[in-house]
Design a protein around this motif. Structure first.
Motif, PDB file in Angstrom:
ATOM      1  N   ASP A 227      -5.639  -3.737  18.196  1.00 56.05           N
ATOM      2  CA  ASP A 227      -6.304  -2.858  17.229  1.00 56.05           C
ATOM      3  C   ASP A 227      -5.284  -2.042  16.432  1.00 56.05           C
ATOM      4  OD1 ASP A 227      -8.693  -3.824  18.224  1.00 56.05           O
ATOM      5  OD2 ASP A 227      -9.159  -2.013  19.403  1.00 56.05           O
ATOM      6  N   ALA A 228      -4.289  -1.507  17.135  1.00 58.52           N
ATOM      7  CA  ALA A 228      -3.246  -0.723  16.459  1.00 58.52           C
ATOM      8  C   ALA A 228      -2.470  -1.595  15.489  1.00 58.52           C
ATOM      9  CB  ALA A 228      -2.304  -0.096  17.487  1.00 58.52           C
ATOM     10  N   SER A 229      -2.245  -2.833  15.870  1.00 59.71           N
ATOM     11  CA  SER A 229      -1.538  -3.778  15.007  1.00 59.71           C
ATOM     12  C   SER A 229      -2.340  -4.071  13.735  1.00 59.71           C
ATOM     13  CB  SER A 229      -1.288  -5.069  15.785  1.00 59.71           C
ATOM     14  OG  SER A 229      -0.751  -6.051  14.962  1.00 59.71           O
ATOM     15  N   ALA A 230      -3.628  -4.293  13.898  1.00 59.75           N
ATOM     16  CA  ALA A 230      -4.485  -4.571  12.738  1.00 59.75           C
ATOM     17  C   ALA A 230      -4.529  -3.362  11.800  1.00 59.75           C
ATOM     18  CB  ALA A 230      -5.892  -4.936  13.207  1.00 59.75           C
ATOM     19  N   GLN A 231      -4.602  -2.170  12.369  1.00 58.40           N
ATOM     20  CA  GLN A 231      -4.617  -0.951  11.551  1.00 58.40           C
ATOM     21  C   GLN A 231      -3.286  -0.788  10.812  1.00 58.40           C
ATOM     22  OE1 GLN A 231      -7.206   1.162  10.861  1.00 58.40           O
ATOM     23  NE2 GLN A 231      -5.748   1.965   9.370  1.00 58.40           N
ATOM     24  N   LEU A 232      -2.200  -1.102  11.485  1.00 58.07           N
ATOM     25  CA  LEU A 232      -0.888  -0.989  10.855  1.00 58.07           C
ATOM     26  C   LEU A 232      -0.753  -1.954   9.684  1.00 58.07           C
ATOM     27  CD1 LEU A 232       1.911   0.226  10.701  1.00 58.07           C
ATOM     28  CD2 LEU A 232       2.632  -1.340  12.518  1.00 58.07           C
ATOM     29  N   VAL A 233      -1.249  -3.168   9.842  1.00 49.37           N
ATOM     30  CA  VAL A 233      -1.222  -4.138   8.735  1.00 49.37           C
ATOM     31  C   VAL A 233      -1.972  -3.567   7.538  1.00 49.37           C
ATOM     32  CG1 VAL A 233      -2.053  -6.402   7.980  1.00 49.37           C
ATOM     33  CG2 VAL A 233      -0.888  -6.182  10.177  1.00 49.37           C
ATOM     34  N   LYS A 234      -3.127  -2.965   7.778  1.00 48.89           N
ATOM     35  CA  LYS A 234      -3.911  -2.353   6.694  1.00 48.89           C
ATOM     36  C   LYS A 234      -3.141  -1.202   6.057  1.00 48.89           C
ATOM     37  CE  LYS A 234      -8.463  -3.440   8.594  1.00 48.89           C
ATOM     38  NZ  LYS A 234      -9.663  -2.883   9.229  1.00 48.89           N
ATOM     39  N   ASP A 235      -2.496  -0.380   6.879  1.00 45.34           N
ATOM     40  CA  ASP A 235      -1.735   0.756   6.355  1.00 45.34           C
ATOM     41  C   ASP A 235      -0.556   0.295   5.501  1.00 45.34           C
ATOM     42  OD1 ASP A 235      -3.492   2.429   7.666  1.00 45.34           O
ATOM     43  OD2 ASP A 235      -2.103   2.930   9.299  1.00 45.34           O
TER      44      ASP A 235
ATOM     45  N   PHE B 267       7.479   5.504   4.477  1.00 46.25           N
ATOM     46  CA  PHE B 267       7.816   4.132   4.834  1.00 46.25           C
ATOM     47  C   PHE B 267       8.574   4.089   6.161  1.00 46.25           C
ATOM     48  CE2 PHE B 267      10.350   0.218   4.557  1.00 46.25           C
ATOM     49  CZ  PHE B 267       9.305  -0.691   4.440  1.00 46.25           C
ATOM     50  N   THR B 268       9.437   5.064   6.392  1.00 52.49           N
ATOM     51  CA  THR B 268      10.175   5.137   7.653  1.00 52.49           C
ATOM     52  C   THR B 268       9.201   5.282   8.821  1.00 52.49           C
ATOM     53  OG1 THR B 268      12.103   6.093   6.555  1.00 52.49           O
ATOM     54  CG2 THR B 268      11.945   6.416   8.930  1.00 52.49           C
ATOM     55  N   GLU B 269       8.164   6.079   8.623  1.00 46.04           N
ATOM     56  CA  GLU B 269       7.135   6.222   9.662  1.00 46.04           C
ATOM     57  C   GLU B 269       6.435   4.884   9.925  1.00 46.04           C
ATOM     58  OE1 GLU B 269       4.603   9.363   8.230  1.00 46.04           O
ATOM     59  OE2 GLU B 269       6.199  10.853   8.385  1.00 46.04           O
ATOM     60  N   LEU B 270       6.150   4.145   8.854  1.00 48.98           N
ATOM     61  CA  LEU B 270       5.520   2.833   9.026  1.00 48.98           C
ATOM     62  C   LEU B 270       6.454   1.885   9.783  1.00 48.98           C
ATOM     63  CD1 LEU B 270       3.784   2.214   5.570  1.00 48.98           C
ATOM     64  CD2 LEU B 270       2.680   2.653   7.763  1.00 48.98           C
ATOM     65  N   LYS B 271       7.740   1.911   9.443  1.00 44.02           N
ATOM     66  CA  LYS B 271       8.697   1.040  10.134  1.00 44.02           C
ATOM     67  C   LYS B 271       8.806   1.392  11.610  1.00 44.02           C
ATOM     68  CE  LYS B 271      12.700   0.549   8.439  1.00 44.02           C
ATOM     69  NZ  LYS B 271      13.993   0.603   7.769  1.00 44.02           N
ATOM     70  N   THR B 272       8.713   2.666  11.930  1.00 47.59           N
ATOM     71  CA  THR B 272       8.742   3.096  13.333  1.00 47.59           C
ATOM     72  C   THR B 272       7.528   2.542  14.061  1.00 47.59           C
ATOM     73  OG1 THR B 272       9.922   5.113  12.739  1.00 47.59           O
ATOM     74  CG2 THR B 272       8.788   5.105  14.859  1.00 47.59           C
ATOM     75  N   ARG B 273       6.380   2.598  13.419  1.00 47.95           N
ATOM     76  CA  ARG B 273       5.163   2.049  14.022  1.00 47.95           C
ATOM     77  C   ARG B 273       5.289   0.534  14.212  1.00 47.95           C
ATOM     78  NH1 ARG B 273       0.384   4.015  10.393  1.00 47.95           N
ATOM     79  NH2 ARG B 273      -0.766   2.552  11.717  1.00 47.95           N
ATOM     80  N   VAL B 274       5.901  -0.150  13.240  1.00 47.32           N
ATOM     81  CA  VAL B 274       6.107  -1.601  13.356  1.00 47.32           C
ATOM     82  C   VAL B 274       6.966  -1.901  14.586  1.00 47.32           C
ATOM     83  CG1 VAL B 274       7.291  -3.590  12.314  1.00 47.32           C
ATOM     84  CG2 VAL B 274       5.788  -2.175  10.911  1.00 47.32           C
ATOM     85  N   ALA B 275       8.057  -1.148  14.734  1.00 50.40           N
ATOM     86  CA  ALA B 275       8.947  -1.364  15.884  1.00 50.40           C
ATOM     87  C   ALA B 275       8.206  -1.107  17.198  1.00 50.40           C
ATOM     88  CB  ALA B 275      10.179  -0.464  15.769  1.00 50.40           C
TER      89      ALA B 275
END
Length: 146
Positions: free
Chosen positions: A24-32, A64-72
């Motif tokens: 679920d977190a992954s799907a939300q991150l893709v949307k973000d 964007f840095t926050e998004l990259k942290t979430r990706v990692a």
């Protein structure tokens, strides 16, 4: 033995719940990421007369840095749970575009800063010192060539 089976089943349920949460977190991150990309492409400064461009870019870089942290984080969780890593879209291309705009606008800001004293000088005083403008232009031609 029955209690051990029950415990294993409970552990399996909890593990499945955790895996589901990662999904679920992954799907939300893709949307973000898609939302961020759409906003960036729409709002990134394009006009040389834009004011506040470097500030805007810095804010977007922070987001964007926050998004990259979430990706990692998501990738680490997927690896931990032996799940397939999701595809997060054009993260690298987006990062390159943001960095490119950052460098371009920083250069523009430096140029504007150097030109400011020349623009503020009255024409009568400036016309006898036009060589200063030529010096600035030559310096910037060299800077842009490298």
């Amino acid at each position: 033995v029955m209690r051990l089976d029950s415990h294993e089943q409970e552990m399996e349920k909890q593990l499945d719940t955790l895996k589901s949460g990662v999904g679920d977190a992954s799907a939300q991150l893709v949307k973000d990421i898609e939302k961020f990309e759409a906003q960036w492409n729409e709002l990134k400064p394009k006009n040389p007369k834009s004011t506040g461009a470097t500030k805007f870019i810095e804010e977007r870089k922070t987001q964007f840095t926050e998004l990259k942290t979430r990706v990692a984080d998501i990738k680490a969780q997927c690896k931990y749970f032996s799940m397939d890593e999701p595809e997060f879209g054009p993260v690298e291309e987006l990062e390159a575009d943001i960095e490119s705009f950052d460098m371009m606008w920083q250069l523009m800001e430096e140029f504007q800063t150097e030109m400011a004293p020349l623009r503020e000088e009255p024409w009568i005083a400036f016309r006898t010192k036009a060589y200063r403008f030529e010096d600035v232009v030559k310096t910037w031609q060299e800077t842009l060539r490298t």
